[in-house]
Design a protein around this motif. Structure first.
Motif, short mmCIF file in Angstrom:
data_model
loop_
_atom_site.label_atom_id
_atom_site.label_comp_id
_atom_site.label_asym_id
_atom_site.label_seq_id
_atom_site.Cartn_x
_atom_site.Cartn_y
_atom_site.Cartn_z
N VAL A 108 0.84 -1.21 0.00
CA VAL A 108 0.00 0.00 0.00
C VAL A 108 0.87 1.25 0.00
N LYS A 109 1.89 1.26 0.83
CA LYS A 109 2.79 2.42 0.91
C LYS A 109 3.44 2.71 -0.45
N GLU A 110 3.98 1.68 -1.08
CA GLU A 110 4.68 1.87 -2.36
C GLU A 110 3.72 2.36 -3.44
N GLU B 81 -0.27 3.50 7.16
CA GLU B 81 0.41 3.98 5.95
C GLU B 81 -0.47 4.98 5.20
N PHE B 82 -1.76 4.72 5.16
CA PHE B 82 -2.69 5.63 4.50
C PHE B 82 -2.68 7.00 5.18
N GLU B 83 -2.71 7.00 6.52
CA GLU B 83 -2.70 8.27 7.25
C GLU B 83 -1.43 9.06 7.00
N PHE C 34 -4.95 -4.75 8.78
CA PHE C 34 -5.65 -3.56 8.28
C PHE C 34 -5.25 -2.32 9.04
N ARG C 35 -4.94 -2.47 10.33
CA ARG C 35 -4.49 -1.32 11.10
C ARG C 35 -3.17 -0.79 10.53
N HIS C 36 -2.28 -1.67 10.11
CA HIS C 36 -1.03 -1.24 9.48
C HIS C 36 -1.31 -0.51 8.17
N LYS D 26 8.09 16.36 3.09
CA LYS D 26 6.82 15.66 2.85
C LYS D 26 6.97 14.14 2.79
N ARG D 27 8.03 13.61 3.38
CA ARG D 27 8.22 12.18 3.49
C ARG D 27 8.16 11.80 4.97
N PHE D 28 7.31 10.83 5.34
CA PHE D 28 7.22 10.41 6.73
C PHE D 28 8.53 9.75 7.16
N ILE D 29 9.04 10.17 8.32
CA ILE D 29 10.28 9.59 8.84
C ILE D 29 10.10 9.24 10.32
N LYS D 30 10.98 8.38 10.80
CA LYS D 30 11.06 8.04 12.22
C LYS D 30 12.44 8.46 12.71
N ASN D 31 12.48 9.23 13.79
CA ASN D 31 13.76 9.70 14.30
C ASN D 31 13.63 9.92 15.81
#
Length: 620
Positions: free
Chosen positions: A29-31, A175-177, A169-171, A256-261
């Motif tokens: 979904v993300k890709e 990604e949709f959010e 589905f929660r995952h 505008k790219r989601f990141i984790k830091n």
């Protein structure tokens, strides 16, 4: 010695790449969503069936592809995003490796329909297990539609590792959010099993957040704005009073790219350091814009980890900007030296003042006499004769009346005797289990045994008791419920509704009576007897938050997780004063458990000290 190194076939190499790119349906979904964004679409539909195991379809109205580009898109390392190695250090698109479609096609049955707006006809391709089965001209709408069917159909071991439909589905929703928040200028729709979950129109960032997480967020957010030569900051931060016990909605977007830091998260958390309790976490939606040449996004297959050229400066600017926003929005205390700190004295009221209270003294009372000698003093008549309503407040009268009633009770020990009772113990009064409990600092229970003593963590012990009780109740479905006089309603976001529906069978078995009330609202008609004195609404909201944020870490079944969470929320807290009867009951129930020496999450609940260890410590 014969040669042993061989070049892997493309089919095997594609499946290895797929293992890095497509770990679960949410990865596909993300890709696909990011490809639609890169195609400059302004309306994207995501259709999912069986949490992505049966179907994942993304339909966009973007640029579309020619016949040649459509065929080349399924080749490994084929991309339109970069041309040379230097382009890797100036990436402005979501994708750039050219691996996504090839990896998805290697483990699924894919059908693509695409058309360039300037052309009348488009192209249709069917790819199965990495092999092109069909390519032909077709009639289609402008843009691209990609349908991924039967994910992992040729890798059954990978399919068996997928979690339940609710978890997967929660995952997908996560990604949709992330994509929808980063692009409020794009309209999005999400349908799951023919049910519309989200319908997001083009809007600004605040409206997009409210559409995703519910109307209450409209008043929970404070704007964040800062512009420097190094960094441009924007977005919203949550007000401290709405912080959560679990990591709630926390989003970083870099270009505008989601990141984790975790380093940047620490900067935000430290800005709230004096405004939040230790175990609370603020919500934030923070957008960072930096020069693409100063970052490296090509360090992880998921592209959620980024390396900064000057991370310390980013940390300092982010922390100071968050503190500034908290101060400007009157959230954190600030010093205003222009404000006069004088005390306003009200004008003297006209007319006569109220009569000043008289002070009366009971001259017959002798403090040096015993209580029996003072018993003849008519205290009750004396109190009644005084005009308390005129001279003193009703609160003060009530307090004195309570003190008087306590003094007149028979059989009470004096304060010295009571203190001696709390600090000494007669071994002859030991109960049948050999335990005589005492409370230490309102947190621990000290119980004397014939072979030494034990120290019990009262909160951890109660968690263990409730956990085993709730788990047995869920399995047997025989819990007692208490009806509420008026049903309580909770308005949830669409993603939270997905979670609560997944948890509904276990919650109803536990003793809750929950019904759907409208699109995004539930009604609580009853609660378990053990939780009638607790906030059912708060407990359910906390349960959903923990389910959202920790579901990927679960190694337990859903019943076990719910029993653990509910026990943690309903247990007595450290610092609560317990009576001797309550301590006895807690100790008896704890040692009746199957595993009394550990809390449900594995922490110790009981520490045992034997006489041998005590003698050793005192060197006897």
């Amino acid at each position: 010695m014969p040669d042993i190194i061989r070049l892997l076939p493309d089919s095997v190499a594609n499946q290895i790449a797929a293992g890095e790119v497509v770990q679960r349906p949410a990865s596909a979904v993300k890709e696909l969503l990011e490809n639609a964004i890169d195609a400059k679409a302004d309306l994207i539909r995501l259709i999912v069936k069986d949490a992505g195991k049966t179907l994942i379809q993304v339909i966009d109205n973007g640029m579309g592809m020619s016949e040649t580009d459509a065929r080349m898109s399924f080749e490994r390392h084929a991309t339109s995003k970069i041309r040379s190695a230097d382009d890797l250090f100036s990436i402005t698109t979501k994708g750039f490796r050219g691996e996504a479609l090839a990896s998805i096609a290697a483990i699924a049955q894919v059908e693509m329909r695409t058309r360039i707006p300037a052309q009348e006809l488009g192209t249709m391709l069917r790819v199965e297990g990495g092999e092109v089965k069909l390519q032909e001209v077709c009639s289609s709408q402008p843009g691209t539609s990609i349908a991924v069917k039967n994910l992992f159909f040729n890798v059954p071991a990978r399919r068996n590792f997928l979690k339940s439909e609710a978890v997967e589905f929660r995952h997908i929703v996560d990604e949709f959010e992330r994509v929808a928040i980063a692009h409020p200028e794009v309209g999005f729709k999400l349908l799951h099993n023919d049910v519309e979950i989200f319908n997001l129109h083009k809007s600004n960032l605040r409206q997009r957040i409210v559409s995703l997480f519910g109307n209450p967020y409209n008043t929970r957010l404070a704007p964040l704005e800062e512009s420097t030569n190094i960094l441009v900051l924007g977005g919203f931060i949550g007000k401290p009073e709405f912080a959560k016990r679990t990591r709630g909605e926390q989003f970083f977007f870099l270009n505008k790219r989601f990141i984790k830091n975790s380093y940047l998260h620490h900067a935000v958390q430290s800005a709230y350091s004096e405004l939040l309790p230790k175990d609370s976490f603020p919500s934030y939606f923070i957008f960072l814009e930096v020069d693409p040449h100063t970052i490296d996004v090509n360090i992880h297959p998921t592209k959620t980890e980024v390396k900064f050229e000057d991370e310390r400066s980013i940390y300092a600017l982010l922390r100071s900007s968050v503190k500034k926003s908290l101060g400007q929005n009157n959230i954190s205390p600030t010093l205003d030296f222009d404000q006069e700190m004088g005390i306003e004295i009200p004008n003297r009221p006209k007319g006569d003042f109220a009569i000043q209270p008289e002070i009366r003294v009971d001259k017959s009372f002798n403090p040096f006499k015993s209580d029996k000698q003072n018993a003849d003093i008519p205290k009750q008549d004396y109190l009644k004769n005084m005009d308390w309503d005129k001279n003193y407040s009703r609160h003060a009268y009530n307090q004195l009346e309570l003190l008087r009633q306590e003094e007149e009770k028979k059989g009470l020990e004096s304060s010295d005797e009571q203190q001696t009772l709390n600090t000494t113990w007669d071994p002859e009064s030991e109960n049948e289990q050999g335990l005589k409990p005492y409370q230490l600092h309102n947190r621990y229970i000290l119980a004397h045994t014939k072979s030494g003593f034990v120290i019990i963590d009262q909160q951890g012990a109660h968690e263990r008791i409730l956990y085993e009780r709730f788990l047995e109740t869920i399995k047997e479905k025989k819990n007692l419920s208490q009806k509420k006089l008026f049903p309580e309603s909770i308005e949830l976001s669409p993603s939270d509704m997905v979670c609560i529906q997944a948890l509904m069978p276990e919650l109803n078995a536990l003793g809750f009576e929950i019904d759907l009330f409208g699109t995004n609202t539930i009604a609580i008609h009853a609660a378990p007897v053990e939780m009638m004195d607790l906030d059912s609404t708060g407990i359910l909201q906390a349960l959903v938050e923990e389910y959202k944020n920790h579901q990927s870490e679960f190694r337990l079944d859903q019943s076990d997780y719910i029993a653990q969470t509910m026990a943690r929320k309903a247990a007595i807290r450290s610092g609560k004063l317990l009576s001797e009867a309550e301590m006895n009951m807690l100790v008896d129930q704890l040692f009746a458990c199957s595993m009394p020496y550990a809390t449900p999450d594995g922490k110790p609940s009981v520490i045992t000290f034997g006489l041998d260890e005590l003698n050793r410590r005192f060197k006897k």
